[in-house]
Every structure is written in C-alpha cells, then in structure tokens.
Design an enzyme around this catalytic site. Sequence first.
Site, PDB file in Angstrom:
ATOM      1  N   ARG A   1    -125.402   0.295  24.535  1.00  0.00           N
ATOM      2  CA  ARG A   1    -125.152  -1.205  24.877  1.00  0.00           C
ATOM      3  C   ARG A   1    -125.156  -1.394  26.375  1.00  0.00           C
ATOM      4  NH1 ARG A   1    -119.996  -1.886  21.333  1.00  0.00           N
ATOM      5  NH2 ARG A   1    -119.578   0.231  21.945  1.00  0.00           N
TER       6      ARG A   1
ATOM      7  N   ASN B   1    -122.668  -2.921  18.544  1.00  0.00           N
ATOM      8  CA  ASN B   1    -122.766  -1.886  17.367  1.00  0.00           C
ATOM      9  C   ASN B   1    -122.221  -2.188  16.128  1.00  0.00           C
ATOM     10  OD1 ASN B   1    -123.449   0.342  19.092  1.00  0.00           O
ATOM     11  ND2 ASN B   1    -121.338   1.009  19.393  1.00  0.00           N
TER      12      ASN B   1
END
Length: 806
Positions: free
Chosen positions: A44, A62
């Site tokens: 990320r 996520n």
Amino acid sequence: MMVLFSCIFLHYIIVPFHKFAYAINRMQTYHIHINGIVQGVGFRPLIYTLAMQMQLNGYVKNVTDGLHVYFNSSKNDADLFLEKILKSSPQQSIITSAELHKTIEKEFSNFSILVEEDSNLKDVLISPDNAICSVCRSELNDVNNRRYRYPFITCTQCGPRYSIINSLPYERHNSSMNKFIMCEKCNHEYNNVDDRRFFSQTNSCAECGVEMNMYENASTIVSNDSETILASVKNYFEQGKIISIKGIGGYLLLCAANSPETIELLRIRKHRPHKPFALLYPDIETIQNNFELSKQEKKLLESKEAPIVLLHPKPPAFANIAVQHIAPGLKRLGIMLPYSPLLELIAKDYGKPLIATSANISGSPIIYKDDDALAYLFDIADYIVTYNREIIIPEDDSVVQVSKASGLQIVLRRSRGYAPSFLDYIPQNKSCTLSTGALLKSSFTLTINGRVFVSQFLGSGESYESQEMYKNTLAYWMNLYDIKSCLIRADKHSGYFSHQYAVNIAEKANNKIQFIQHHQAHFAAVLAENNLLNSANSVLGIIWDGTGLGDDGNIWGGEFFKYENNTMARCYYFEYFPVIAGDKMALEPRISLLCALNKSWIHLEKIKVKFTESEWHNYQLLIRESKLFTSSVGRIFDAVASLLDLCDKQTYEGEAAMHLQALAEEYVAEKGFKMDSSYFREESIYYHVPTVTLMQEIIADIENGKSKGYIASKFHYSLVCLVGIIAKKSEVNKICFSGGVFQNSLLVDWVQNEYCKKYDLHFHKKLSPNDENISFGQMVYHDNNITSTSSTTNKVAEFMIYNAKL
C-alpha cells in the site's frame, strides 16, 4: 471537387479520431485488483507513492481477497500505473493475479490509504514471518538511531506476520500489535509517505512498543529493563545457565555451545539423549570460518526465510564448540543466523555460538503461550525471557540442507519463513477442501477459492499435545477464512490421528470424505511440484519411507509406481518381511534386522546376542504368527544399521539411518562415487526386490572382512543401481523421488551423479520429501481425479506373504 473531398475527410475521419483520442485520455474511474502475498509487505505505501508521483486521485486498501486500488485516470495513465506497480512491487511480495478494468464512475479529491472491514470472499494469501532485514539490523546497531538496541525493531519488509494475525485483512488492529498505541514519533513515521515505515503495521519503538520480562521462577520477575535483561543473559551463558527466550513462533532454549556439561544437562532436562541440537551463530563471517559454506547455503542462511541449514564443520569448529555433544556421531550440524532483533542482540552480545533448540520436552510441540512457558519451562530452563506481544500461531524453525555434489535443496522441515501460502500449484477445483495429512510429520492442506495453503510442520500426531496443536491451528484457519463446509481427504490408515480427526470433522459437518493411499499421495505431491501431472510420457515414481498402509492391508514403504494416463500402478516393491511388536519395531532397528532375516535361519544366530533369551523366544513366536508384513526401505535402513552395530535402539526418528549415512559419507569422501559391485542383480528382480538376498550378501561381506564404511557405501550404491534397473525394466525416461528416505543427501547426490545424463530426474523443490508433503499430495490426487490400479499387487503380494511365512 477537392473542397468536397476535404469536407468529407474532416467529417468522417478527423473528427471521429479526435473523439476517440478524447475517449482514451479523458478521466475515468479504474479498479486494480492484485492478489497473492500482497498484505504485510509494504504494497500500500508503494502504490500510494506511485499515485502521488503520477498525480492520481483515489485510494488503496487491503481486503480479504487481496489488494484493491480505485482511482481517476485516463486509459493510458491507468495502464502505465499498473505497469509501474508490477515493475516496482515490494521485494517480499508475490503477485498471483493483477487485473485492471473500468468501474462505476466516482470522483476523488486526493489519494489515500483506507482501512476498513469488508465482507467479501476471503482468499488472500498470508505473508510468512520474515527475518530482520539489513536496514533494520543496521539501525538496531547504530548508536545514533532512536531504535538502537530496541529488540523488536521492524519495518514494512521484515518482522512477524503469519504468527501474529488474528483475522483478515492484514491490519494492525487485526493482529497482536493492536494493544500497542504508537507514540508521536512512530505515528509520524507511520503517516509520512517519505518514511520507510510509512504504513508499517508492526511499527513501534522503546517508548511505545513491546516490553520484556526476565523470570527466575514462575512468579518472580528479575527485571523488565531490556538492557539489564540482555546483560544478564550474556552473563548467565558464561555461567553455564540454560535460558528460554521467546522467539517469533515460540520459545527457544539457549545455552553455550562450548560447554559439554551444560549441553549434557540440557539433554537430561529435555529428555533428548542423542538427537542433534541446532546452533545460533552471531554472523555469517564466523560461520564461514567454522563451516564449509557454498554460495547456495550462504544465500539460504541470509534469506528472509532464515532457516536452519545443515553444514559440514571445518577443523576450527571443533575447537570452538562441543561437536560430539551437539550432534553425536553425525557429520553435519544445523546452523542458523539470528532472524529476530532480540536474537540478534543476544547472539552479538555473547559473540560465540549458542545452542538454540525448541523449548519443549522431546516429542511434544514447541511452547508458544506465555502462561505455558512459565508453568512448564522451569523444568528445563534456569531463566525465562518473555515479552508482551502475543504469538497467535506457533511455528518451529524451518530446516534445509543442500546436497553436497548436486546442490539440490532438500527441505527437512517447512515452517517459519515458508509457511503457509503455497503458490506453486493452482487447483482445478475452486471449492474448499481439507487434506489432513499423515501422522509423524503432521501438516494439513487447505484449498480456498483457488488458493493453496500448506500448514507449517505440526509435530508428531502421536502425542496429545501435538494433536491439540493440530486441532487449534486448523480451527484458526477455518475461522480465519470463515470455512463452514469442505470436502475432506485423509490417509487410509485408521490408526492415524489425522484419519480419525478427518472422520470426526466429516461426521459433524456431514461432509464428504475420501481416503487416499499414503505412497500415492507422496507420488502425487512430487508430480505436482514438477508439473508432471499432464506428462505425455510415463513417469516412474520411487517412493521410499518408513511406513504407510498399503492397498493390500500391509505396510508399504519400498514402492515403485508407474504413472501414465492419469493412473498410478504399483509395478515393483521390496520383498515383504514380517512386522511385529507394533511401534517398537520402528524404535528398535535390531527388531527390523531380525524380521528382515527371518527366512535366513543360517544367519540368525549371528544376531542373537542383541536380544535376551526371553526376547529371542517371544520375537521368534511373533514372527511365525505375524499376519502383517512390510516392504519398508526405512526399516531396511534400520536393519542394515543394526547389522553393522551402529544402532540397535533409536532415541529419535531416523537415528539409525543417519548414522549409516554418515558412515557411508566418510567412505565416499575418500573413494568418490565408485563401487566395485552392487547387492542387486537385474535378473533377480521380478516384481519385487529381494530383501533377504540383500541382507545375506551384506553378511557375506562382513564375513569376508569388508569394512563397515565399505558396506554402508555399497548399500547406498545398491539402492542407486536399483533405480536404474527398475527404470530400464519400466521403460521410462522420467523418474520422481519422494518419501523420507530421500532426505538422505548422499543417496540423492549418488542418484544424480549416476543418472543425471541418462534420465530426467525430479525431486521435491519447496516441500519436504518426508510425510509433511502427504496432505498436499492428497489434495493433488483428488483434484486431478487420479486413479490407481493394483494389477500386479494382489497376485504377487499373496505369493510374497506366503514366502515370508515359510
């Protein structure tokens, strides 16, 4: 006329082209879905950084089925964004799928990382626990760094993952880091896109992070100051004390490796009289000075998995450690580098090698709960060092060896660093399935929505504690992925815990269950690992191990299968000999020897000295009345080891075979892969391999004064020759090897040396050849609808059993 043509060209060609170009470049909303090992590896932060560079608005998050990115972009920039993501993906990530498509239009004002729950189908892969990275190690030892000597330093690229996850997706609040609230400095790092700990879910420091305690008994804390504890640990090692340290996946027992008295005390307390201990070295330079170390072995030691690696000691090692007390009678030692910052500090401070072994009584699983450590480990350890970050799921250290001549990697135990995700096989059936594995080397395999998970090594299914760990780990996985129902596969042996538990689960959930023969599961596993399930040519499977229930009700273990047209046929096997005394036969090689010689009465008197009069009488009676027989090569290794007086009673599994291998390795080191003859002759093999003849010829060599080293080597060479004999008779070019016997690196090297240019040889790659691969093989067998035939088995087996009774 030209004016008219120009107008037509402008109207039908130029104007539509501009509309097409606008359609390509105008801002739309796109969705990227990436799956694989993509959580807990810094993905990320990477995507956030790339989005900022490309000035894209949207978000990344996520989710339980992977990683999702939604953003505004033109088609060209969307393609470029995905290309950049794939090219610069984090080192620890493994991408199994990446999809880009347009989605419902939504305008975003900035780019962000979202943290939110979802109820999507769960099929994301789990990141394993990774060893401390080089940057964190440097910071740990940098006196000017604010995390100097902080024993729990981590970043997006290293630290615990699998062992601390409570639920999906991988977020701090879904892990045992949830209780630690980041201080102002850590929080700044966490939110700073330019910081290497940007969005690191395990981020902490000495001010806000994990705390240690040292106990001198279950209720008395000696210290809770990390520097005081570390100084005490070093001091206690020098005093010959045994200390239990909480590791990543469970507690370890550590003590000085140069003190025979301390090592023998550890053996007494741990009830481990001869089994080798692993060693923890402070750095790779010290290992290179003390052990033969190939590039491949060095790479394994320094890898993110950081397994224990079996190495051959150099002369300096014998001066620095008590080799014969650490690994009695063996030629290799298990060596590892510190894989956690706490172990890094302990090893560096002491500066000398340490014994590092699982904290348990031999035969029981590793202890990982703090309460259990304080309740039970003071029977072994003088002090216990613990910390307040919970271990959710236990893991032993992984163990790997590299065969000396061929350089083949052989996994002996697959656990920390490697488990649980397995990316080298994609199931054809996307439904949920559970394969429960075997007994001694317990593991289970789950397939969930097309993902494969092979559990870490879970100990021996014989002990109650290991059974409980198996149940708890499986329950954890069922809960993690919300599994309510699945197809179940199990070993045929009804006496195995894994079989019984599979039946219990199936009955409670009203699920279907399929039983798969042990050695066919071995064969299916190695076929799948080498992409041979759809081979156009026949494949010979050589499956040698200690035990596995056969289709005829006997104990198999010396098997040759032929795989063609999705069918396995048992074509050859070792001659049956009686099985007596239950589990005792596997524990006492002298009993295997007695049974293997049962038809050779002329030689029985030579081994009578190994038994008392009552044992001799009782065992002879049991042999005559036996209705159970075996073809086990594992038991034949035991028998030969006993015949050479190397081991009559084992204190750990495989002890006799390891001593036999060590003896043969000494001879081969001097003479090379050369032998004047084999114990097997091609003309004597018809469906079965003559076990009694093998034993008789070994006795003949003993009587002719041949050295034990020569005989041990000739035995190995004879097995190698047997591979070629059966391959020729079976008319195959491809050969697969599986089963615990192929943990023997000398045997593997000799096979490679003899046949690498004659046959296409295939061994396990990322799974162990031992019974840890059974659960995976059970899944593969059923997933590919493999069938088996025993066209020769029943007829010949009846003949062999008749002979064995004579």
